[in-house]
Design an enzyme around this catalytic site. Structure first.
Site, PDB file in Angstrom:
ATOM      1  N   PHE A 144     -15.342   3.626   7.655  1.00 50.52           N
ATOM      2  CA  PHE A 144     -13.991   4.022   7.240  1.00 50.52           C
ATOM      3  C   PHE A 144     -13.763   3.894   5.733  1.00 50.52           C
ATOM      4  O   PHE A 144     -12.645   4.131   5.258  1.00 50.52           O
ATOM      5  CB  PHE A 144     -12.944   3.192   8.002  1.00 50.52           C
ATOM      6  CG  PHE A 144     -13.082   1.688   7.828  1.00 50.52           C
ATOM      7  CD1 PHE A 144     -12.580   1.028   6.706  1.00 50.52           C
ATOM      8  CD2 PHE A 144     -13.718   0.925   8.800  1.00 50.52           C
ATOM      9  CE1 PHE A 144     -12.701  -0.346   6.557  1.00 50.52           C
ATOM     10  CE2 PHE A 144     -13.850  -0.461   8.654  1.00 50.52           C
ATOM     11  CZ  PHE A 144     -13.342  -1.089   7.528  1.00 50.52           C
ATOM     12  N   ASN A 183      -1.689  -0.112   7.385  1.00 47.56           N
ATOM     13  CA  ASN A 183      -1.180  -1.465   7.655  1.00 47.56           C
ATOM     14  C   ASN A 183      -0.372  -2.078   6.512  1.00 47.56           C
ATOM     15  O   ASN A 183      -0.223  -3.291   6.417  1.00 47.56           O
ATOM     16  CB  ASN A 183      -2.301  -2.380   8.160  1.00 47.56           C
ATOM     17  CG  ASN A 183      -3.393  -2.593   7.135  1.00 47.56           C
ATOM     18  OD1 ASN A 183      -3.313  -2.078   6.016  1.00 47.56           O
ATOM     19  ND2 ASN A 183      -4.399  -3.364   7.501  1.00 47.56           N
ATOM     20  N   THR A 215      -5.155  -7.947  10.601  1.00 44.77           N
ATOM     21  CA  THR A 215      -5.548  -6.650  10.029  1.00 44.77           C
ATOM     22  C   THR A 215      -5.103  -5.486  10.915  1.00 44.77           C
ATOM     23  O   THR A 215      -4.576  -4.488  10.426  1.00 44.77           O
ATOM     24  CB  THR A 215      -7.082  -6.608   9.840  1.00 44.77           C
ATOM     25  OG1 THR A 215      -7.472  -7.713   9.009  1.00 44.77           O
ATOM     26  CG2 THR A 215      -7.523  -5.303   9.207  1.00 44.77           C
ATOM     27  N   TYR A 261     -12.348  -2.576  -2.940  1.00 50.91           N
ATOM     28  CA  TYR A 261     -12.868  -2.657  -1.566  1.00 50.91           C
ATOM     29  C   TYR A 261     -14.388  -2.538  -1.498  1.00 50.91           C
ATOM     30  O   TYR A 261     -14.924  -2.150  -0.466  1.00 50.91           O
ATOM     31  CB  TYR A 261     -12.219  -1.560  -0.712  1.00 50.91           C
ATOM     32  CG  TYR A 261     -10.801  -1.888  -0.274  1.00 50.91           C
ATOM     33  CD1 TYR A 261     -10.524  -3.040   0.478  1.00 50.91           C
ATOM     34  CD2 TYR A 261      -9.740  -1.053  -0.587  1.00 50.91           C
ATOM     35  CE1 TYR A 261      -9.232  -3.339   0.890  1.00 50.91           C
ATOM     36  CE2 TYR A 261      -8.435  -1.354  -0.175  1.00 50.91           C
ATOM     37  CZ  TYR A 261      -8.194  -2.497   0.569  1.00 50.91           C
ATOM     38  OH  TYR A 261      -6.910  -2.790   0.981  1.00 50.91           O
ATOM     39  N   GLU A 316      -9.344 -10.163  -7.878  1.00 49.10           N
ATOM     40  CA  GLU A 316      -8.487  -8.993  -7.708  1.00 49.10           C
ATOM     41  C   GLU A 316      -7.401  -8.933  -8.786  1.00 49.10           C
ATOM     42  O   GLU A 316      -7.085  -7.855  -9.302  1.00 49.10           O
ATOM     43  CB  GLU A 316      -7.878  -9.005  -6.302  1.00 49.10           C
ATOM     44  CG  GLU A 316      -8.954  -8.776  -5.220  1.00 49.10           C
ATOM     45  CD  GLU A 316      -8.486  -9.058  -3.801  1.00 49.10           C
ATOM     46  OE1 GLU A 316      -7.308  -9.450  -3.611  1.00 49.10           O
ATOM     47  OE2 GLU A 316      -9.304  -8.877  -2.874  1.00 49.10           O
ATOM     48  N   LYS A 332       0.833  -1.197   0.000  1.00 48.90           N
ATOM     49  CA  LYS A 332       0.000   0.000   0.000  1.00 48.90           C
ATOM     50  C   LYS A 332       0.880   1.263   0.000  1.00 48.90           C
ATOM     51  O   LYS A 332       2.110   1.183   0.188  1.00 48.90           O
ATOM     52  CB  LYS A 332      -0.922  -0.054   1.227  1.00 48.90           C
ATOM     53  CG  LYS A 332      -1.936  -1.217   1.175  1.00 48.90           C
ATOM     54  CD  LYS A 332      -2.772  -1.285   2.452  1.00 48.90           C
ATOM     55  CE  LYS A 332      -3.817  -2.384   2.391  1.00 48.90           C
ATOM     56  NZ  LYS A 332      -4.625  -2.444   3.647  1.00 48.90           N
ATOM     57  N   ARG A 352       2.900  -6.915   9.106  1.00 49.89           N
ATOM     58  CA  ARG A 352       2.214  -5.884   9.890  1.00 49.89           C
ATOM     59  C   ARG A 352       2.712  -5.867  11.337  1.00 49.89           C
ATOM     60  O   ARG A 352       2.821  -4.794  11.955  1.00 49.89           O
ATOM     61  CB  ARG A 352       0.707  -6.110   9.841  1.00 49.89           C
ATOM     62  CG  ARG A 352       0.081  -5.768   8.477  1.00 49.89           C
ATOM     63  CD  ARG A 352      -1.335  -6.272   8.384  1.00 49.89           C
ATOM     64  NE  ARG A 352      -2.023  -5.877   7.151  1.00 49.89           N
ATOM     65  CZ  ARG A 352      -3.159  -6.427   6.730  1.00 49.89           C
ATOM     66  NH1 ARG A 352      -3.726  -7.414   7.437  1.00 49.89           N
ATOM     67  NH2 ARG A 352      -3.728  -6.024   5.611  1.00 49.89           N
ATOM     68  N   ARG A 403      -1.543 -14.514   3.878  1.00 55.30           N
ATOM     69  CA  ARG A 403      -2.232 -13.855   4.995  1.00 55.30           C
ATOM     70  C   ARG A 403      -1.445 -14.048   6.296  1.00 55.30           C
ATOM     71  O   ARG A 403      -1.411 -13.160   7.147  1.00 55.30           O
ATOM     72  CB  ARG A 403      -3.646 -14.408   5.150  1.00 55.30           C
ATOM     73  CG  ARG A 403      -4.543 -14.223   3.926  1.00 55.30           C
ATOM     74  CD  ARG A 403      -5.286 -12.937   3.869  1.00 55.30           C
ATOM     75  NE  ARG A 403      -6.221 -12.728   4.934  1.00 55.30           N
ATOM     76  CZ  ARG A 403      -7.008 -11.656   5.016  1.00 55.30           C
ATOM     77  NH1 ARG A 403      -6.941 -10.698   4.078  1.00 55.30           N
ATOM     78  NH2 ARG A 403      -7.855 -11.502   6.008  1.00 55.30           N
ATOM     79  N   HIS A 435      -1.634  -5.565   1.482  1.00 52.69           N
ATOM     80  CA  HIS A 435      -2.901  -6.280   1.266  1.00 52.69           C
ATOM     81  C   HIS A 435      -2.606  -7.680   0.749  1.00 52.69           C
ATOM     82  O   HIS A 435      -1.678  -7.875  -0.030  1.00 52.69           O
ATOM     83  CB  HIS A 435      -3.744  -5.543   0.208  1.00 52.69           C
ATOM     84  CG  HIS A 435      -4.864  -6.390  -0.343  1.00 52.69           C
ATOM     85  ND1 HIS A 435      -6.076  -6.519   0.296  1.00 52.69           N
ATOM     86  CD2 HIS A 435      -4.933  -7.195  -1.437  1.00 52.69           C
ATOM     87  CE1 HIS A 435      -6.853  -7.355  -0.391  1.00 52.69           C
ATOM     88  NE2 HIS A 435      -6.181  -7.770  -1.447  1.00 52.69           N
TER      89      HIS A 435
END
Ligand code: IDP
Ligand code: MG
Length: 160
Positions: free
Chosen positions: A68, A123, A102, A60, A137, A20, A113, A96, A126
């Site tokens: 948010f 964070n 998260t 998203y 995606e 990100k 993270r 993951r 993704h």
């Protein structure tokens, strides 16, 4: 991609992984790519990319009702991202795990993270949450010509 004599195309599992804008700005690109490389997954697509707002919203869209959501979209388009396709057996769940929870304060040390972030709104990375969403995606973020099929000579040293 393997094709059975009668059946459908069998494709290896793929995850859409994205560094990100905070991860890019903080100079974590090499660090994050290294973790996926050394684990043994295979890179199939990679680009530095300034995300258009409509793509961030589509990516998203399942979170559109969250309070948010607007800030999340603004964050994702606030600077370039590094968009990646990683391939391998179990890559979605494993990515993951490498990424961590998260909320970075809940993420275990040793995860991306857990090691590099303190807030859910910053964070760093993704990873797709299912193989189906991985394909969805990848279809959103990559043109077919940007997906590179290549034989990795190291594979016999990673897989029996
Ligand atoms: P994930 O990225 O671990 O899959 P999701 O629940 O799918 O987590 O949320 C997507 C992204 O939305 C998170 O990575 C984070 O950037 C952002 N996000 C999730 N929950 C919050 C929140 O409570 N406040 C702000 N941003 C959030
Ligand atoms: Mg998610």
């Amino acid at each position: 991609v393997a094709r059975q004599s009668t059946g459908p195309v069998i494709r290896a599992e793929r995850s859409y992984v994205m560094i990100k804008p905070d991860g890019v700005q903080r100079g974590l690109v090499g660090e994050i790519i290294t973790r996926f490389e050394r684990k043994g997954f295979q890179l199939k697509g990679l680009k530095l990319f300034q995300t258009p707002e409509d793509l961030a919203k589509e990516h998203y869209k399942d979170l559109a009702s969250k309070p948010f959501y607007g800030k999340l979209v603004d964050y994702i388009i606030s600077g370039p991202v590094v968009a990646m396709i990683w391939e391998g057996d179990g890559v979605v769940a494993s990515a993951r795990k490498l990424i961590g929870a998260t909320n970075p304060l809940a993420a275990e040390p040793g995860t991306i993270r857990g090691d590099f972030a303190v807030e859910v709104g910053r964070n760093v990375v993704h990873g797709s949450d299912s193989p189906e969403n991985g394909e969805r995606e990848i279809g959103l973020w990559f043109e077919e010509t940007e997906v590179v099929e290549w034989t990795r000579d190291m594979t016999p040293w990673l897989k029996e």
